[in-house]
Design a protein around this motif. Structure first.
Motif, PDB file in Angstrom:
ATOM      1  N   GLU A 174       0.886  -1.145   0.087  1.00  0.00           N
ATOM      2  CA  GLU A 174      -0.020   0.220   0.046  1.00  0.00           C
ATOM      3  C   GLU A 174       0.653   1.189  -0.036  1.00  0.00           C
ATOM      4  O   GLU A 174       1.902   1.402   0.601  1.00  0.00           O
ATOM      5  CB  GLU A 174      -0.914  -0.071   1.219  1.00  0.00           C
ATOM      6  N   GLY A 175       0.666   2.139  -0.859  1.00  0.00           N
ATOM      7  CA  GLY A 175       1.185   3.516  -0.781  1.00  0.00           C
ATOM      8  C   GLY A 175       2.350   3.325  -2.386  1.00  0.00           C
ATOM      9  O   GLY A 175       2.401   2.396  -2.787  1.00  0.00           O
ATOM     10  N   LEU A 176       2.947   4.394  -2.406  1.00  0.00           N
ATOM     11  CA  LEU A 176       3.934   4.703  -3.236  1.00  0.00           C
ATOM     12  C   LEU A 176       5.149   3.701  -3.566  1.00  0.00           C
ATOM     13  O   LEU A 176       5.942   3.433  -2.123  1.00  0.00           O
ATOM     14  CB  LEU A 176       4.575   6.201  -3.406  1.00  0.00           C
ATOM     15  N   ALA A 177       5.358   3.175  -4.673  1.00  0.00           N
ATOM     16  CA  ALA A 177       6.613   2.331  -4.786  1.00  0.00           C
ATOM     17  C   ALA A 177       7.092   2.305  -6.234  1.00  0.00           C
ATOM     18  O   ALA A 177       6.392   2.740  -7.060  1.00  0.00           O
ATOM     19  CB  ALA A 177       6.218   0.783  -4.419  1.00  0.00           C
ATOM     20  N   ASP A 178       8.553   2.138  -6.280  1.00  0.00           N
ATOM     21  CA  ASP A 178       9.358   2.094  -7.303  1.00  0.00           C
ATOM     22  C   ASP A 178       9.207   0.611  -8.003  1.00  0.00           C
ATOM     23  O   ASP A 178      10.143  -0.359  -7.484  1.00  0.00           O
ATOM     24  CB  ASP A 178      10.780   2.544  -7.393  1.00  0.00           C
ATOM     25  N   TYR A 179       8.508   0.318  -9.013  1.00  0.00           N
ATOM     26  CA  TYR A 179       8.328  -1.173  -9.618  1.00  0.00           C
ATOM     27  C   TYR A 179       9.196  -1.278 -10.431  1.00  0.00           C
ATOM     28  O   TYR A 179       9.457  -2.418 -11.263  1.00  0.00           O
ATOM     29  CB  TYR A 179       6.883  -1.409  -9.987  1.00  0.00           C
ATOM     30  N   SER A 180       9.949  -0.252 -11.090  1.00  0.00           N
ATOM     31  CA  SER A 180      11.048  -0.498 -11.899  1.00  0.00           C
ATOM     32  C   SER A 180      12.099  -1.174 -11.533  1.00  0.00           C
ATOM     33  O   SER A 180      13.234  -1.638 -12.270  1.00  0.00           O
ATOM     34  CB  SER A 180      11.413   0.856 -12.672  1.00  0.00           C
ATOM     35  N   ARG A 181      12.460  -1.377 -10.149  1.00  0.00           N
ATOM     36  CA  ARG A 181      13.736  -2.055  -9.634  1.00  0.00           C
ATOM     37  C   ARG A 181      13.917  -3.380 -10.150  1.00  0.00           C
ATOM     38  O   ARG A 181      12.806  -4.132 -10.299  1.00  0.00           O
ATOM     39  CB  ARG A 181      13.566  -1.922  -8.098  1.00  0.00           C
ATOM     40  N   LYS A 182      14.881  -3.959 -10.321  1.00  0.00           N
ATOM     41  CA  LYS A 182      15.218  -5.085 -10.868  1.00  0.00           C
ATOM     42  C   LYS A 182      14.629  -6.318 -10.023  1.00  0.00           C
ATOM     43  O   LYS A 182      14.106  -7.416 -10.344  1.00  0.00           O
ATOM     44  CB  LYS A 182      16.668  -5.564 -11.070  1.00  0.00           C
ATOM     45  N   GLU A 183      14.533  -6.170  -8.595  1.00  0.00           N
ATOM     46  CA  GLU A 183      14.191  -7.210  -7.752  1.00  0.00           C
ATOM     47  C   GLU A 183      12.887  -7.361  -7.815  1.00  0.00           C
ATOM     48  O   GLU A 183      12.282  -8.485  -7.554  1.00  0.00           O
ATOM     49  CB  GLU A 183      14.685  -6.942  -6.108  1.00  0.00           C
TER      50      GLU A 183
END
Length: 194
Positions: A174-183
């Motif tokens: 829930e909330g803002l996240a950076d989904y472009s991360r390789k993990e």
């Protein structure tokens, strides 16, 4: 610099910062900048057993609809890893994270075992399409076609789920996240192998 000039400069900077934080578009750019420096990493931890396994997506009549009128039933997605993002066009954190979701989507869109559902919760297709075109994003936008389970969306947006091939929630953020991360892409690819 005399005290009066210092005060004017300080007050001007303060007003600009406040405006940046309050203006939705500016806030989204500010949040994107924080994402680039490594803040807002998505949680990839499995929810508690009671949260994840108590609600199996394929056991319920949950469906989403796109602009072409095509309906996606969650029960039909058994055997696929499903990335679901709940968002709204008026939500600054949703706007801020959308480019990172687009990056993840581009990375995985050709994987036949992964499905993306970018769900605009208000059902505002015109606003959603205008937003996507304005930001030059090519994401599969859907709208609720049934009730959204409270186990999925408790009232906070953005909310993102990654559901495994059996219909069990592998992670919920829930909330803002950076989904472009390789993990994140590695996490999803690993789920396709199970």
């Amino acid at each position: 610099m005399n005290p009066k000039t210092k005060k004017i400069v300080f007050n001007s900077i303060f007003v600009v910062i406040i405006l940046l934080l309050l203006w939705p578009t500016s806030r989204a750019y500010f949040q994107q900048g924080l994402m680039r420096i490594g803040l807002f990493k998505p949680s990839l931890e499995k929810p508690t057993k009671s949260e994840s396994e108590a609600f199996i997506a394929t056991d319920h009549n949950i469906s989403f609809k796109n602009d072409q009128g095509e309906i996606v039933q969650m029960a039909d997605l058994k055997g696929k890893v499903v990335f679901i993002n709940f968002w709204a066009t008026w939500c600054p954190p949703c706007i801020a994270e959308m480019p990172s979701i687009a990056t993840l989507y581009e990375r995985l869109k050709d994987n036949k075992d992964v499905v993306f559902l970018i769900v605009e919760i208000e059902g505002e297709s015109e606003k959603a399409n205008t937003f996507m075109k304005g930001k030059q994003l090519n994401l599969p936008v859907y709208y609720p076609n049934s009730a959204i389970p409270k186990e999925w969306l408790g009232g906070s947006i953005p909310t993102t789920l990654i559901i495994n091939k059996k219909g069990v929630i592998e992670t919920k953020h829930e909330g803002l996240a950076d989904y472009s991360r390789k993990e994140v892409s590695d996490f999803i690819i690993e789920l396709t192998k199970k």
